[in-house]
Design a protein around this motif. Structure first.
Motif, PDB file in Angstrom:
ATOM      1  N   ARG A  85      50.770  21.310  32.714  1.00 32.46           N
ATOM      2  CA  ARG A  85      51.894  21.786  33.482  1.00 32.46           C
ATOM      3  C   ARG A  85      52.296  23.138  32.864  1.00 32.46           C
ATOM      4  NH1 ARG A  85      56.902  19.181  30.775  1.00 32.46           N
ATOM      5  NH2 ARG A  85      56.276  20.870  29.365  1.00 32.46           N
ATOM      6  N   ASP A  86      52.263  23.455  31.750  1.00 34.97           N
ATOM      7  CA  ASP A  86      52.288  24.865  31.108  1.00 34.97           C
ATOM      8  C   ASP A  86      51.504  25.730  31.643  1.00 34.97           C
ATOM      9  OD1 ASP A  86      54.375  23.620  29.392  1.00 34.97           O
ATOM     10  OD2 ASP A  86      53.160  23.819  27.783  1.00 34.97           O
ATOM     11  N   GLU A  87      49.957  25.446  31.807  1.00 33.61           N
ATOM     12  CA  GLU A  87      49.164  26.335  32.442  1.00 33.61           C
ATOM     13  C   GLU A  87      49.528  26.655  33.887  1.00 33.61           C
ATOM     14  OE1 GLU A  87      44.600  25.812  34.266  1.00 33.61           O
ATOM     15  OE2 GLU A  87      45.267  24.622  32.570  1.00 33.61           O
ATOM     16  N   PHE A  88      50.055  25.874  34.747  1.00 32.24           N
ATOM     17  CA  PHE A  88      50.480  25.792  36.011  1.00 32.24           C
ATOM     18  C   PHE A  88      51.908  26.738  36.125  1.00 32.24           C
ATOM     19  CE2 PHE A  88      48.535  21.579  37.854  1.00 32.24           C
ATOM     20  CZ  PHE A  88      47.143  22.106  37.795  1.00 32.24           C
ATOM     21  N   ALA A  89      52.977  26.618  35.164  1.00 34.35           N
ATOM     22  CA  ALA A  89      53.749  27.489  35.137  1.00 34.35           C
ATOM     23  C   ALA A  89      53.554  28.746  34.778  1.00 34.35           C
ATOM     24  CB  ALA A  89      54.660  26.800  33.883  1.00 34.35           C
ATOM     25  N   GLY A  90      52.634  28.981  33.915  1.00 36.10           N
ATOM     26  CA  GLY A  90      52.136  30.441  33.643  1.00 36.10           C
ATOM     27  C   GLY A  90      51.468  30.985  35.105  1.00 36.10           C
ATOM     28  N   VAL A  91      50.711  30.293  35.526  1.00 34.80           N
ATOM     29  CA  VAL A  91      50.346  31.057  36.921  1.00 34.80           C
ATOM     30  C   VAL A  91      51.212  31.010  37.909  1.00 34.80           C
ATOM     31  CG1 VAL A  91      48.696  30.640  38.978  1.00 34.80           C
ATOM     32  CG2 VAL A  91      47.985  29.753  36.545  1.00 34.80           C
ATOM     33  N   LEU A  92      52.270  30.319  37.949  1.00 36.35           N
ATOM     34  CA  LEU A  92      53.550  30.714  38.875  1.00 36.35           C
ATOM     35  C   LEU A  92      54.142  31.793  38.203  1.00 36.35           C
ATOM     36  CD1 LEU A  92      55.052  26.951  39.478  1.00 36.35           C
ATOM     37  CD2 LEU A  92      54.170  28.624  41.264  1.00 36.35           C
ATOM     38  N   ARG A  93      54.476  31.867  36.902  1.00 37.29           N
ATOM     39  CA  ARG A  93      55.098  33.186  36.529  1.00 37.29           C
ATOM     40  C   ARG A  93      54.613  34.535  36.981  1.00 37.29           C
ATOM     41  NH1 ARG A  93      56.271  29.629  32.326  1.00 37.29           N
ATOM     42  NH2 ARG A  93      54.620  30.406  31.060  1.00 37.29           N
ATOM     43  N   SER A  94      53.025  34.377  36.604  1.00 30.44           N
ATOM     44  CA  SER A  94      52.367  35.566  36.898  1.00 30.44           C
ATOM     45  C   SER A  94      52.153  36.065  38.354  1.00 30.44           C
ATOM     46  CB  SER A  94      51.215  35.669  36.268  1.00 30.44           C
ATOM     47  OG  SER A  94      50.259  34.724  36.507  1.00 30.44           O
ATOM     48  N   GLY A  95      51.896  35.062  39.114  1.00 29.25           N
ATOM     49  CA  GLY A  95      51.458  35.376  40.667  1.00 29.25           C
ATOM     50  C   GLY A  95      52.269  34.422  41.741  1.00 29.25           C
ATOM     51  N   GLY A  96      53.166  33.685  41.293  1.00 30.52           N
ATOM     52  CA  GLY A  96      54.030  33.100  42.235  1.00 30.52           C
ATOM     53  C   GLY A  96      53.330  31.909  42.907  1.00 30.52           C
ATOM     54  N   LEU A  97      53.669  31.284  43.942  1.00 30.02           N
ATOM     55  CA  LEU A  97      53.076  30.069  44.500  1.00 30.02           C
ATOM     56  C   LEU A  97      51.878  30.482  45.212  1.00 30.02           C
ATOM     57  CD1 LEU A  97      53.684  27.255  45.137  1.00 30.02           C
ATOM     58  CD2 LEU A  97      54.805  27.900  47.335  1.00 30.02           C
ATOM     59  N   PRO A  98      51.481  31.566  45.829  1.00 33.34           N
ATOM     60  CA  PRO A  98      49.980  31.910  46.285  1.00 33.34           C
ATOM     61  C   PRO A  98      49.015  31.627  45.421  1.00 33.34           C
ATOM     62  CG  PRO A  98      51.642  33.362  47.205  1.00 33.34           C
ATOM     63  CD  PRO A  98      52.442  32.511  46.284  1.00 33.34           C
ATOM     64  N   ALA A  99      49.574  32.262  44.241  1.00 35.18           N
ATOM     65  CA  ALA A  99      48.390  32.213  42.894  1.00 35.18           C
ATOM     66  C   ALA A  99      48.234  30.511  42.426  1.00 35.18           C
ATOM     67  CB  ALA A  99      48.846  32.953  41.783  1.00 35.18           C
ATOM     68  N   LEU A 100      49.227  29.950  42.480  1.00 35.00           N
ATOM     69  CA  LEU A 100      49.041  28.548  42.277  1.00 35.00           C
ATOM     70  C   LEU A 100      48.084  27.730  43.068  1.00 35.00           C
ATOM     71  CD1 LEU A 100      49.435  26.258  40.196  1.00 35.00           C
ATOM     72  CD2 LEU A 100      51.709  25.850  41.558  1.00 35.00           C
ATOM     73  N   VAL A 101      48.316  28.165  44.296  1.00 32.73           N
ATOM     74  CA  VAL A 101      47.792  27.361  45.544  1.00 32.73           C
ATOM     75  C   VAL A 101      46.333  27.683  45.211  1.00 32.73           C
ATOM     76  CG1 VAL A 101      47.099  26.935  48.054  1.00 32.73           C
ATOM     77  CG2 VAL A 101      49.571  27.181  47.047  1.00 32.73           C
ATOM     78  N   SER A 102      46.047  29.131  44.945  1.00 29.94           N
ATOM     79  CA  SER A 102      44.539  29.596  44.980  1.00 29.94           C
ATOM     80  C   SER A 102      43.951  28.867  43.707  1.00 29.94           C
ATOM     81  CB  SER A 102      44.601  30.978  44.692  1.00 29.94           C
ATOM     82  OG  SER A 102      43.316  31.646  44.441  1.00 29.94           O
ATOM     83  N   ALA A 103      44.468  28.931  42.549  1.00 31.83           N
ATOM     84  CA  ALA A 103      44.147  28.330  41.295  1.00 31.83           C
ATOM     85  C   ALA A 103      43.599  26.707  41.753  1.00 31.83           C
ATOM     86  CB  ALA A 103      45.069  28.441  40.215  1.00 31.83           C
ATOM     87  N   LEU A 104      44.478  25.974  42.395  1.00 27.24           N
ATOM     88  CA  LEU A 104      44.443  24.864  42.554  1.00 27.24           C
ATOM     89  C   LEU A 104      43.173  24.593  43.571  1.00 27.24           C
ATOM     90  CD1 LEU A 104      48.134  23.122  42.676  1.00 27.24           C
ATOM     91  CD2 LEU A 104      46.428  23.004  40.993  1.00 27.24           C
ATOM     92  N   ARG A 105      43.053  25.332  44.602  1.00 33.23           N
ATOM     93  CA  ARG A 105      41.827  25.394  45.548  1.00 33.23           C
ATOM     94  C   ARG A 105      40.600  25.361  44.663  1.00 33.23           C
ATOM     95  NH1 ARG A 105      44.689  28.176  50.324  1.00 33.23           N
ATOM     96  NH2 ARG A 105      45.448  26.256  51.486  1.00 33.23           N
ATOM     97  N   LEU A 106      40.632  26.352  43.927  1.00 31.32           N
ATOM     98  CA  LEU A 106      39.240  26.529  42.761  1.00 31.32           C
ATOM     99  C   LEU A 106      39.179  25.431  42.047  1.00 31.32           C
ATOM    100  CD1 LEU A 106      39.896  30.330  41.848  1.00 31.32           C
ATOM    101  CD2 LEU A 106      38.170  29.391  43.311  1.00 31.32           C
ATOM    102  N   ARG A 107      40.218  24.952  41.504  1.00 32.30           N
ATOM    103  CA  ARG A 107      40.000  23.708  40.657  1.00 32.30           C
ATOM    104  C   ARG A 107      39.503  22.434  41.385  1.00 32.30           C
ATOM    105  NH1 ARG A 107      43.871  22.023  35.786  1.00 32.30           N
ATOM    106  NH2 ARG A 107      43.167  24.246  35.257  1.00 32.30           N
ATOM    107  N   THR A 108      39.985  22.292  42.600  1.00 28.29           N
ATOM    108  CA  THR A 108      39.386  21.044  43.441  1.00 28.29           C
ATOM    109  C   THR A 108      38.083  21.244  43.920  1.00 28.29           C
ATOM    110  OG1 THR A 108      40.595  21.845  45.185  1.00 28.29           O
ATOM    111  CG2 THR A 108      41.438  20.198  43.789  1.00 28.29           C
ATOM    112  N   ALA A 109      37.741  22.605  44.097  1.00 24.68           N
ATOM    113  CA  ALA A 109      36.182  22.880  44.948  1.00 24.68           C
ATOM    114  C   ALA A 109      35.114  22.610  43.626  1.00 24.68           C
ATOM    115  CB  ALA A 109      36.498  24.290  45.308  1.00 24.68           C
ATOM    116  N   SER A 110      35.726  22.840  42.653  1.00 25.11           N
ATOM    117  CA  SER A 110      34.627  22.466  41.566  1.00 25.11           C
ATOM    118  C   SER A 110      34.406  21.126  40.950  1.00 25.11           C
ATOM    119  CB  SER A 110      35.270  23.316  40.214  1.00 25.11           C
ATOM    120  OG  SER A 110      36.357  22.759  39.429  1.00 25.11           O
ATOM    121  N   LEU A 111      35.313  20.277  41.606  1.00 21.63           N
ATOM    122  CA  LEU A 111      35.184  18.785  41.212  1.00 21.63           C
ATOM    123  C   LEU A 111      33.857  18.061  42.177  1.00 21.63           C
ATOM    124  CD1 LEU A 111      38.898  17.579  41.415  1.00 21.63           C
ATOM    125  CD2 LEU A 111      37.481  18.171  39.306  1.00 21.63           C
TER     126      LEU A 111
END
Length: 97
Positions: free
Chosen positions: A71-97
């Motif tokens: 949760r804290d990691e996601f909050a940091g991504v949101l603070r630094s890049g907003g929702l588009p950055a979080l969506v991008s980070a989640l897409r990268l994470r799920t692609a690696s599964l």
């Protein structure tokens, strides 16, 4: 995430100990992860009962909640890049599964 973490420790065994209630729907199960080399690592598993059965909703390694850490990691991504950055980070994470 858990399997990758366990694999990074080079295998080992998990011994489950006690279970204790943690609210009306949750139970915490204590365990120790016995590494091949080094001291055992304390892992507590938080399970929640649902209509489909018991589900692991969090685990705490040496007292550190993985759900809170994520949760804290996601909050940091949101603070630094907003929702588009979080969506991008989640897409990268799920692609690696």
């Amino acid at each position: 995430a858990l399997s990758a973490r366990v694999a990074s420790y080079g295998g080992g065994t998990i011994n489950f100990d006690t279970a204790r209630p943690a609210g009306p729907l949750d139970v915490v199960v204590a365990s120790n992860f016995n590494q091949r080399v080094g001291q055992p690592i304390k892992i507590d598993w938080r399970l929640r009962k649902s209509a489909a059965g018991w589900r692991i909703i969090d685990f705490m390694v040496e007292g550190l909640s993985m759900a809170v850490t994520q949760r804290d990691e996601f909050a940091g991504v949101l603070r630094s890049g907003g929702l588009p950055a979080l969506v991008s980070a989640l897409r990268l994470r799920t692609a690696s599964l």
